[in-house]
Design an enzyme around this catalytic site. Structure first.
Site, mmCIF file in Angstrom:
data_model
loop_
_atom_site.group_PDB
_atom_site.id
_atom_site.type_symbol
_atom_site.label_atom_id
_atom_site.label_comp_id
_atom_site.label_asym_id
_atom_site.label_seq_id
_atom_site.Cartn_x
_atom_site.Cartn_y
_atom_site.Cartn_z
ATOM 1 N N PRO A 65 -3.965 -50.030 11.014
ATOM 2 C CA PRO A 65 -4.978 -50.094 12.077
ATOM 3 C C PRO A 65 -6.128 -49.132 11.793
ATOM 4 O O PRO A 65 -5.907 -47.948 11.538
ATOM 5 C CB PRO A 65 -4.200 -49.695 13.340
ATOM 6 N N CYS A 67 -10.068 -48.078 13.225
ATOM 7 C CA CYS A 67 -11.097 -48.225 14.263
ATOM 8 C C CYS A 67 -12.376 -48.788 13.664
ATOM 9 O O CYS A 67 -12.850 -48.314 12.633
ATOM 10 C CB CYS A 67 -11.378 -46.879 14.916
ATOM 11 N N TYR A 228 -3.855 -37.968 19.288
ATOM 12 C CA TYR A 228 -4.134 -38.708 20.518
ATOM 13 C C TYR A 228 -3.003 -38.488 21.524
ATOM 14 O O TYR A 228 -2.058 -37.734 21.275
ATOM 15 C CB TYR A 228 -4.386 -40.174 20.190
ATOM 16 N N ARG A 276 3.666 -45.300 15.431
ATOM 17 C CA ARG A 276 3.025 -44.440 14.434
ATOM 18 C C ARG A 276 3.156 -42.994 14.889
ATOM 19 O O ARG A 276 2.807 -42.665 16.032
ATOM 20 C CB ARG A 276 1.553 -44.811 14.243
#
Length: 416
Positions: A65, A67, A228, A276
């Site tokens: 993934p 961004c 995050y 993840r």
């Protein structure tokens, strides 16, 4: 006109699809499309299928993934259709779409994707259909950026600065985290989440997973890395709480474990669930934090908890919690962490990611039982054809998309 069914505008690929190992025909050999008469037996492991629950991947190469900072109000658009479509056409076994926020204020930037409302489903369904018609599995990474939200798209930083203020579509007054501790001196200071807030976010992850299933995704990955929100709860660098979500290992892992449990409850049992993790923060020990931050040993213990919650694979990344991190960058530098998870946590698969840029290197990671899947990132931005090229380099004859078949490299020149 809005096109929902990808079959309306192109033909479905035959067989296992692009990127799968197939035996060359006599005609293909005669035309010079390959110099091998048959594929090696066994195949290089990068091109061996992998079964995870009810899903079969045609090869072990995964789009990590990444961004793209190209959405509006969380909506995907034609850019994402083209971006993801190129990887489906060119043979990736699994494509995982970028960090997609479960709430508006959980986006990394105002331009990041979201799945907090049903209206987001329609375009994502079109992208899923495109991947499926090309026989690639497709997943989506569900995320909340926490204290690292409301930032600026990478190419706009020079113009606007690294933080997205209200004038530029940001939400500086609604940035949240486990504690009121900013990432660095120039970052927004987050508001500390209440217990009620935490429960609401966990429900938002579950609700987004339901929408992901409606869109047809094969895999959900929870983003518990790179500093995050889920990672922020894990690391003592960002988590200073004194309640049941802070302090001890059990308390700091509670947010991730409960979120995985909530998602697994609503995510179909035949579909895989990935997480993840940043396996280490790469921060030196200090008097304040004797461990430096989140550690490899803690990641192994967390993975043991997650496998009990029905998590199938740990996608093994690192770092993101502190600007003090010291990352020893080198080719494949994170592969040993995938190996540590794989060897120490029975019943769970692992994915290797980070500076994996060569065919032999990628194959060695899975051939040597260091990881089960190889997640490829920036190398695919440079070369979307990586898998098809890797097949040739490893002596494998891969299926091409039928529209591109005549573009194969030839060892002899013909008009056919």
């Amino acid at each position: 006109m809005t096109i929902i069914d990808a079959h309306n505008f192109f033909q479905e690929q035959k067989g296992l699809g692009p990127g799968a190992a197939v035996q060359p025909t006599a005609s293909e050999i005669k035309q010079g499309f390959t110099t091998i008469k048959s594929n090696p037996d066994p195949l290089p492991k990068l091109f061996q299928p992998l079964n995870i629950r009810g899903l079969t991947l045609k090869n072990r190469a995964v789009v990590s993934p990444m961004c793209m900072y190209s959405g509006t109000d969380g909506f995907a658009n034609d850019f994402h259709l083209a971006h993801i479509g190129q990887y489906a056409l060119r043979g990736l076994g699994l494509i995982i779409m970028e960090a997609t926020s479960v709430v508006p204020e959980g986006r990394i930037s105002p331009n990041c994707l979201g799945l907090w409302k049903d209206e987001h489903i329609e375009k994502l369904t079109q992208i899923v259909n495109l991947a499926h018609a090309n026989k690639s599995a497709i997943g989506i990474q569900l995320a909340h950026a926490g204290r690292k939200s409301s930032t600026t798209a990478l190419w706009l930083i020079k113009e606007r600065g690294s933080n997205a203020d209200a004038q530029n579509g940001g939400w500086p007054d609604n940035v949240v985290g486990p504690s009121a501790v900013p990432y660095n001196n120039g970052s927004w200071t987050p508001k500390e989440l209440s217990i009620g807030d935490i429960k609401n976010i966990q429900q938002s992850f579950a609700d987004a997973a339901v929408r992901a299933n409606k869109a047809g995704f094969d895999v959900v990955e929870l983003h518990g890395a790179h500093g995050y929100l889920l990672h922020e709860f894990l690391s003592p660098i960002s988590n200073k709480r004194t309640d049941e979500y802070g302090g001890s290992f059990e308390n700091r892992t509670r947010m991730v474990v409960e979120t995985a449990r909530a998602v697994r409850k609503v995510w179909p049992k035949e579909k895989p669930l990935f997480v993840r993790l940043s396996i280490t923060d790469w921060v030196e020990p200090s008097d304040e934090i004797p461990t430096g931050g989140w550690t490899e040993e803690e990641s192994i213990e967390l993975a043991k908890l997650l496998v009990k919650e029905g998590v199938d694979l740990i996608d093994c990344s690192t770092s993101g919690s502190s600007p003090k991190q010291q990352i020893p960058l080198s080719p494949g530098y994170q592969i040993p962490f995938a190996t540590a998870i794989k060897k120490n946590v029975p019943g769970i698969l692992s994915g290797a990611v980070g500076l994996i840029t060569e065919a032999k290197q990628a194959n060695d990671a899975v051939e040597g039982d260091k990881a089960d899947l190889v997640f490829l990132g920036r190398v695919l931005l440079r070369n979307p054809n990586f898998v098809l090229d890797a097949a040739t380099q490893l002596g494998v004859f891969p299926q091409y998309p039928h529209q591109y078949e005549r573009g194969r490299n030839k060892s002899t020149f013909t008009f056919v």
